[in-house]
Design a protein around this motif. Structure first.
Motif, mmCIF file in Angstrom:
data_model
loop_
_atom_site.group_PDB
_atom_site.id
_atom_site.type_symbol
_atom_site.label_atom_id
_atom_site.label_comp_id
_atom_site.label_asym_id
_atom_site.label_seq_id
_atom_site.Cartn_x
_atom_site.Cartn_y
_atom_site.Cartn_z
ATOM 1 N N PRO A 104 0.806 -1.233 0.000
ATOM 2 C CA PRO A 104 0.000 0.000 0.000
ATOM 3 C C PRO A 104 0.833 1.275 0.000
ATOM 4 N N PHE A 105 2.136 1.156 -0.125
ATOM 5 C CA PHE A 105 3.003 2.324 -0.026
ATOM 6 C C PHE A 105 3.008 3.136 -1.321
ATOM 7 N N GLN A 106 3.218 4.424 -1.175
ATOM 8 C CA GLN A 106 3.328 5.293 -2.333
ATOM 9 C C GLN A 106 4.656 5.040 -3.055
ATOM 10 N N ASP A 107 4.729 5.482 -4.303
ATOM 11 C CA ASP A 107 5.996 5.415 -5.029
ATOM 12 C C ASP A 107 7.080 6.161 -4.246
ATOM 13 N N GLU A 108 8.281 5.595 -4.269
ATOM 14 C CA GLU A 108 9.457 6.237 -3.670
ATOM 15 C C GLU A 108 9.247 6.576 -2.192
ATOM 16 N N ALA A 109 8.738 5.614 -1.442
ATOM 17 C CA ALA A 109 8.451 5.833 -0.019
ATOM 18 C C ALA A 109 9.652 5.526 0.886
ATOM 19 N N PHE A 110 10.616 4.738 0.399
ATOM 20 C CA PHE A 110 11.692 4.263 1.261
ATOM 21 C C PHE A 110 13.075 4.584 0.694
ATOM 22 N N ASP A 111 14.023 4.744 1.612
ATOM 23 C CA ASP A 111 15.415 4.992 1.225
ATOM 24 C C ASP A 111 16.178 3.702 0.955
ATOM 25 N N TYR A 112 15.752 2.627 1.594
ATOM 26 C CA TYR A 112 16.490 1.360 1.504
ATOM 27 C C TYR A 112 15.493 0.220 1.629
ATOM 28 N N ALA A 113 15.639 -0.780 0.793
ATOM 29 C CA ALA A 113 14.738 -1.935 0.816
ATOM 30 C C ALA A 113 15.560 -3.219 0.908
ATOM 31 N N VAL A 114 15.096 -4.135 1.737
ATOM 32 C CA VAL A 114 15.748 -5.443 1.883
ATOM 33 C C VAL A 114 14.778 -6.521 1.442
ATOM 34 N N LEU A 115 15.255 -7.402 0.581
ATOM 35 C CA LEU A 115 14.473 -8.533 0.094
ATOM 36 C C LEU A 115 15.340 -9.770 0.314
ATOM 37 N N GLY A 116 15.357 -10.244 1.546
ATOM 38 C CA GLY A 116 16.282 -11.303 1.930
ATOM 39 C C GLY A 116 15.650 -12.682 1.963
ATOM 40 N N GLU A 117 16.168 -13.595 1.139
ATOM 41 C CA GLU A 117 15.708 -14.994 1.106
ATOM 42 C C GLU A 117 14.200 -15.073 0.871
ATOM 43 N N VAL A 118 13.738 -14.349 -0.134
ATOM 44 C CA VAL A 118 12.306 -14.288 -0.443
ATOM 45 C C VAL A 118 12.003 -14.755 -1.861
ATOM 46 N N ILE A 119 12.759 -14.262 -2.853
ATOM 47 C CA ILE A 119 12.361 -14.474 -4.246
ATOM 48 C C ILE A 119 12.344 -15.939 -4.653
ATOM 49 N N GLU A 120 13.138 -16.774 -3.995
ATOM 50 C CA GLU A 120 13.146 -18.201 -4.339
ATOM 51 C C GLU A 120 11.849 -18.897 -3.930
ATOM 52 N N HIS A 121 11.069 -18.240 -3.069
ATOM 53 C CA HIS A 121 9.794 -18.788 -2.605
ATOM 54 C C HIS A 121 8.608 -18.349 -3.468
ATOM 55 N N LEU A 122 8.818 -17.374 -4.340
ATOM 56 C CA LEU A 122 7.709 -16.723 -5.028
ATOM 57 C C LEU A 122 7.508 -17.243 -6.446
ATOM 58 N N GLU A 123 6.266 -17.376 -6.839
ATOM 59 C CA GLU A 123 5.950 -17.796 -8.200
ATOM 60 C C GLU A 123 6.406 -16.749 -9.218
ATOM 61 N N GLU A 124 6.333 -15.474 -8.843
ATOM 62 C CA GLU A 124 6.691 -14.388 -9.757
ATOM 63 C C GLU A 124 7.768 -13.493 -9.131
ATOM 64 N N PRO A 125 9.004 -13.938 -9.090
ATOM 65 C CA PRO A 125 10.057 -13.132 -8.447
ATOM 66 C C PRO A 125 10.292 -11.780 -9.103
ATOM 67 N N GLN A 126 10.169 -11.693 -10.429
ATOM 68 C CA GLN A 126 10.366 -10.398 -11.090
ATOM 69 C C GLN A 126 9.315 -9.391 -10.642
ATOM 70 N N LYS A 127 8.104 -9.840 -10.469
ATOM 71 C CA LYS A 127 7.029 -8.956 -10.010
ATOM 72 C C LYS A 127 7.371 -8.372 -8.648
ATOM 73 N N GLU A 128 7.952 -9.183 -7.770
ATOM 74 C CA GLU A 128 8.307 -8.699 -6.444
ATOM 75 C C GLU A 128 9.483 -7.716 -6.486
ATOM 76 N N ILE A 129 10.461 -7.997 -7.330
ATOM 77 C CA ILE A 129 11.576 -7.066 -7.490
ATOM 78 C C ILE A 129 11.065 -5.718 -7.996
ATOM 79 N N ASP A 130 10.165 -5.741 -8.966
ATOM 80 C CA ASP A 130 9.619 -4.496 -9.514
ATOM 81 C C ASP A 130 8.830 -3.718 -8.457
ATOM 82 N N GLU A 131 8.086 -4.422 -7.626
ATOM 83 C CA GLU A 131 7.335 -3.755 -6.567
ATOM 84 C C GLU A 131 8.291 -3.152 -5.532
ATOM 85 N N SER A 132 9.349 -3.878 -5.217
ATOM 86 C CA SER A 132 10.341 -3.362 -4.273
ATOM 87 C C SER A 132 10.977 -2.087 -4.798
#
Length: 208
Positions: A104-132
């Motif tokens: 629910p966050f607005q565009d450019e809401a954060f200075d730093y994002a961590v996506l640790g040990e997540v994408i290997e669990h997801l059906e659509e990892p690219q979608k999650e990277i793009d959202e991050s």
């Protein structure tokens, strides 16, 4: 990236609530603590979002910093409730049980994002990277980690929960629309590889 298996259904809210309880009883893993520290290599201060946080130790590394806000998000609802209670005295810390694909966050809401040990669990990892990247400010950094080349021994890291295996070139390609990535690899402190400390690929991408 190479598919390891069809989605087994284990990547569910109930499964990760159960995993959270097990990990809380067991305590923090040394290899995980090293990885969390590495993921914060380029973090200086500001608004940090920990995507797929579950029991992430990153909150403990930043909770006492007055120049930092921490937001942990995960789909595991009971785990998030317990985290909220655990860190209720820290006004700069918040947790949310939400869908990682559509935050629910607005565009450019954060200075730093961590996506640790997540994408290997997801059906659509690219979608999650793009959202991050969407919720990351221009000039901000996405720190991402995943087991390196798990296809060599499928299931070695997390049984039937890992859907994908990644090489460095895979992550570089997925991050390329957003910026140029740099990478490092960490493994066991004692051996090059073993099942409980599989080599981890860590990437950093500054949004341009």
């Amino acid at each position: 990236m190479k598919r390891l298996l069809a989605d087994s259904g284990l990547n569910s809210v109930l499964e990760y609530d159960a995993i959270y309880k097990q990990r809380e009883q067991k305590g923090r893993d040394v290899h995980d603590m090293r990885r969390w520290g590495k993921l914060l290599k380029h973090f200086t201060h500001g608004a940090l979002v920990d995507l797929g946080c579950l029991d992430s130790g990153i909150v403990d590394l930043v909770k006492n910093r007055k120049d930092t806000t921490y937001t942990g998000i995960d789909v595991a609802e009971e785990a998030i409730l317990q985290q909220k209670q655990k860190y209720k005295d820290f006004t700069n810390v918040d947790f949310m049980a939400i869908d990682l694909y559509e935050t629910p966050f607005q565009d450019e809401a954060f200075d730093y994002a961590v996506l640790g040990e997540v994408i290997e669990h997801l059906e659509e990892p690219q979608k999650e990277i793009d959202e991050s990247m969407r919720i990351l400010k221009l000039g901000g950094t996405l720190a991402i980690s995943t087991p390196l080349e798990e296809e060599k021994e499928p299931g070695a890291c997390d049984a039937d929960r890992h859907i994908w295996s990644f090489l460095k070139d895979d992550l570089a390609m997925m991050l390329s629309p957003w910026g140029e990535a740099t990478f490092t690899v960490i493994g066991s402190q004692y051996l090059p590889t073993y099942k409980y400390a599989w080599p981890v690929l860590i990437g950093f991408c500054q949004k341009t």
